[in-house]
Design an enzyme around this catalytic site. Structure first.
Site, short mmCIF file in Angstrom:
data_model
loop_
_atom_site.label_atom_id
_atom_site.label_comp_id
_atom_site.label_asym_id
_atom_site.label_seq_id
_atom_site.Cartn_x
_atom_site.Cartn_y
_atom_site.Cartn_z
N ASP A 21 -15.16 0.24 8.31
CA ASP A 21 -15.43 0.09 6.88
C ASP A 21 -15.36 -1.37 6.47
OD1 ASP A 21 -16.18 0.96 4.38
OD2 ASP A 21 -14.15 1.45 3.71
N LYS A 76 0.86 -1.18 0.00
CA LYS A 76 0.00 0.00 0.00
C LYS A 76 0.89 1.23 0.00
CE LYS A 76 -3.89 2.15 2.42
NZ LYS A 76 -4.89 1.99 3.49
#
Length: 311
Positions: free
Chosen positions: A150, A57
Site C-alpha cells: 500500500d 497507532k
C-alpha cells in the site's frame, strides 16, 4: 530454530514479537489526531517525562477473548521490529493494554501528500532526494522479502529536514512467512498495479515498484497520475497511456481482458516537467508486465540519480 523444538505456547507466527503487557500508556499525553492507518488510528502524543513527541497507532480489538490478537497486528509488529533502515518508520515501543495495542513510532511532521500540496511545484533536486530515499527504503524492505502492498503519498512521511520514511505496514507481508495466497484487494486504487487489476493469481514485490512509479509521476504533476473512480476506468487509462499489451509483451493477457477492449498503440509516458532521465526511469518503473519492471536496487543506479540538479 527448528519448529519441532519450539514450545507449544509460542506459536511460530508470534515469534520475535515482544509486547509490553503492562498498561503504561498513561506515560503519554495525546496531542492531536494524525489520521487513520491500516487497522488503526494514529495520534501525535507527548512522552510526559521527556517532552518528546511520538506517533502512536492505536489498534482496538473486538472479540479478543475468543480470537486473540489478530494476525494482521502481529504481522505489522513483527515487520516493524525486523525492518531497520533510516528510510523506514521505526517502532520504538509496543504496549498491549487489553483490548488495545499501542505502537509508538517516530513522529514525522508531514506525509508526502500534505508536503506536496504545500510545496508544489517541487524542484528537480527535491524530487531526486525524495525518490532516492523512497527507493532506499523499498530496497531494504524487498531485500528482507517484505512487500508493503500500500505504497502511496499518505504512507510516506517527510520531516522538516527532508528526511523521508515509509510507514503504515498494516497490510504488508513477509513473503517467506506464509504459503497462503495473498489477497488481490490491496493497494489504494490510484497506485494499483496492472497484475492486481487483471486478476493474476500470484503477485510479488513488483506491485510496490508500480506504486513507486505512480508516486514519482505525482511529484512532477502535483496530482495522481491515474485519478480514477473504478478499476475498469484505471485499466482503460493505463492501456491508453502505455498501449494495450499483447501476448508477447504480457503473457496470458488474452484471457485477462475482454476482446472488446480498445487496442491502443504502444507508447511511453510523457510528462512535460520531466527531463530525459526522469522520463526513462518512470517508464521503467511503470512497465506493464511485472517482471519487466525495474527493481529498487537497479533504479538507484539509474542516470537520474547522477544528475546534479543543484547546478
Amino acid at each position: 530454530m527448528d519448529s519441532a523444538n519450539q514450545s507449544p505456547r509460542e506459536p511460530e507466527e508470534q515469534k520475535d514479537v515482544e509486547l509490553d503487557l503492562f498498561p503504561r500508556e498513561e506515560r503519554y499525553e495525546t496531542l492531536w489526531n494524525l489520521g487513520k492507518g491500516a487497522y488503526g488510528q494514529v495520534d501525535a502524543v507527548k512522552e510526559k517525562s521527556t517532552g518528546k513527541i511520538w506517533a502512536r497507532k492505536t489498534v482496538t480489538f473486538s472479540n479478543l477473548e475468543e480470537f486473540g490478537i489478530p494476525s494482521n497486528a502481529i504481522r505489522e509488529v513483527t515487520l516493524l521490529k525486523e525492518l531497520d533502515h533510516p528510510n523506514l518508520l521505526k517502532v520504538e515501543e509496543v504496549i498491549y493494554a487489553r483490548p488495545k495495542l499501542y505502537l509508538y513510532m517516530e513522529y514525522m511532521e508531514n506525509d508526502l501528500n500534505k508536503y506536496l500540496e504545500e510545496n508544489k511545484p517541487l524542484s528537480n533536486e527535491k524530487i531526486q532526494s525524495i525518490m532516492r530515499q523512497i527507493l532506499e527504503g523499498v530496497k531494504s524492505m524487498h531485500s528482507s522479502c517484505a512487500i508493503h502492498r500500500d505504497l502511496k503519498p499518505e504512507n510516506i512521511f517527510i520531516d522538516d529536514k527532508g528526511t523521508v520514511k515509509i510507514g503504515d505496514f498494516g497490510i504488508s507481508r513477509n513473503l517467506n512467512a506464509s504459503s497462503k495466497p495473498m489477497s488481490p484487494e490491496v493497494v489504494t486504487i490510484f497506485y494499483r498495479a496492472p497484475e492486481l487489476l487483471l486478476g493474476m493469481k500470484e503477485y510479488s514485490i513488483p506491485i510496490d515498484l508500480w506504486s513507486v512509479g505512480c508516486i514519482f509521476a505525482e511529484l512532477y504533476l502535483g496530482k495522481p497520475l491515474f485519478l480514477v473512480e473504478s478499476e475498469l476506468d484505471l485499466v482503460t487509462k493505463i492501456f491508453k497511456t502505455f498501449g494495450t499489451p499483447n501476448e508477447e509483451t504480457f503473457p496470458g493477457i488474452t484471457d485477462m481482458i475482454s476482446s472488446v477492449m480498445p487496442k491502443y498503440p504502444k507508447r511511453l509516458l510523457k510528462i512535460e516537467e520531466m527531463d530525459e532521465n526522469a522520463a526513462d526511469l518512470v517508464n521503467k518503473l511503470l512497465a506493464l508486465y511485472p517482471t519487466h519492471r525495474i527493481s529498487a536496487k537497479e533504479a538507484l543506479t539509474h542516470p537520474f540519480f547522477e544528475v546534479d540538479y543543484d547546478n
